[in-house]
Design an enzyme around this catalytic site. Sequence first.
Site, PDB file in Angstrom:
ATOM      1  N   CYS A 101       0.785  -1.179   0.036  1.00 14.78           N
ATOM      2  CA  CYS A 101       0.090   0.023   0.059  1.00 14.78           C
ATOM      3  C   CYS A 101       0.782   1.261   0.057  1.00 14.78           C
ATOM      4  O   CYS A 101       1.995   1.455   0.555  1.00 14.78           O
ATOM      5  CB  CYS A 101      -0.805  -0.070   1.473  1.00 14.78           C
ATOM      6  SG  CYS A 101      -1.837   1.377   1.499  1.00 14.78           S
ATOM      7  N   LEU A 102       0.655   2.164  -0.584  1.00 15.57           N
ATOM      8  CA  LEU A 102       1.282   3.454  -0.818  1.00 15.57           C
ATOM      9  C   LEU A 102       1.362   4.057   0.553  1.00 15.57           C
ATOM     10  O   LEU A 102       2.227   4.922   0.861  1.00 15.57           O
ATOM     11  CB  LEU A 102       0.669   4.500  -1.739  1.00 15.57           C
ATOM     12  CG  LEU A 102       0.868   4.071  -3.364  1.00 15.57           C
ATOM     13  CD1 LEU A 102       0.103   4.806  -4.401  1.00 15.57           C
ATOM     14  CD2 LEU A 102       2.157   3.840  -3.718  1.00 15.57           C
ATOM     15  N   HIS A 143      -8.926  -4.085  -1.607  1.00 22.38           N
ATOM     16  CA  HIS A 143      -8.045  -3.372  -1.122  1.00 22.38           C
ATOM     17  C   HIS A 143      -8.520  -2.004  -1.039  1.00 22.38           C
ATOM     18  O   HIS A 143      -8.291  -1.229  -0.106  1.00 22.38           O
ATOM     19  CB  HIS A 143      -6.543  -3.639  -1.758  1.00 22.38           C
ATOM     20  CG  HIS A 143      -5.539  -2.655  -1.143  1.00 22.38           C
ATOM     21  ND1 HIS A 143      -4.538  -3.197  -0.248  1.00 22.38           N
ATOM     22  CD2 HIS A 143      -5.312  -1.383  -1.219  1.00 22.38           C
ATOM     23  CE1 HIS A 143      -3.680  -2.090  -0.010  1.00 22.38           C
ATOM     24  NE2 HIS A 143      -4.342  -1.109  -0.388  1.00 22.38           N
ATOM     25  N   HIS A 147     -10.132   0.932   1.950  1.00 24.45           N
ATOM     26  CA  HIS A 147      -9.530   2.470   2.510  1.00 24.45           C
ATOM     27  C   HIS A 147     -10.978   3.221   2.633  1.00 24.45           C
ATOM     28  O   HIS A 147     -10.735   4.365   3.523  1.00 24.45           O
ATOM     29  CB  HIS A 147      -8.570   2.797   1.326  1.00 24.45           C
ATOM     30  CG  HIS A 147      -7.456   2.413   1.207  1.00 24.45           C
ATOM     31  ND1 HIS A 147      -6.502   2.759   2.248  1.00 24.45           N
ATOM     32  CD2 HIS A 147      -6.638   1.796   0.388  1.00 24.45           C
ATOM     33  CE1 HIS A 147      -5.533   2.171   2.224  1.00 24.45           C
ATOM     34  NE2 HIS A 147      -5.374   1.722   0.893  1.00 24.45           N
TER      35      HIS A 147
END
Length: 190
Positions: A101-102, A143, A147
Amino acid sequence: MIRQIVQIGNSALREIANAVEESNIASKEIQNLVDDLIETMRDANGAGLASTQIAAPYRICVIEVNKNPRYPYKPDIPLTVLINPKVTFLTKDRINVYEGCLSVPNLRGRVDRCPEILIEGFDREGKTLSFVAKGISAGTFQHELDHLDGLVFTDRMNDASSLTTIDEFEVNHEEEFKQQVISIVKNYGS
Ligand code: ZN
């Protein structure tokens, strides 16, 4: 405009994002936000980016996989803009796959994901979207949707011992995971 991506520990990642009013999708504010998400995702070589990751509280995420250097084993996904997305699991099967994940720099870890899902929502023109995503790509969508509910992939890990830095992943886990991805693509078509 390239926006700053917030990192784990920032409370913006824990916000439950607000639905976008349908009549507001065409507004400059929302259209600019979509543009910023795409530009920021591409600049960071991400496979996806959700609005909570740039501290914007709307249910919008973007996904694109095009021979991604961060994830060379991922099947391609054309640029997809999702507004107010909703996911329905279509199978009881689960795949246990590495994610990164960034907003969680330099780490990968294994997460259970449903390999066959229905996604419904709106695109940036306000048109209704409804499509099935499978395999690794289904995991990528889950994913990003997580968020929007204030969740990051580490919350979904059953076993924290699979956490690995990217360097260690490349040396110790990538080859094995590539083989797993090949079998997932064979079983689920993506
Ligand atoms: Zn993420």
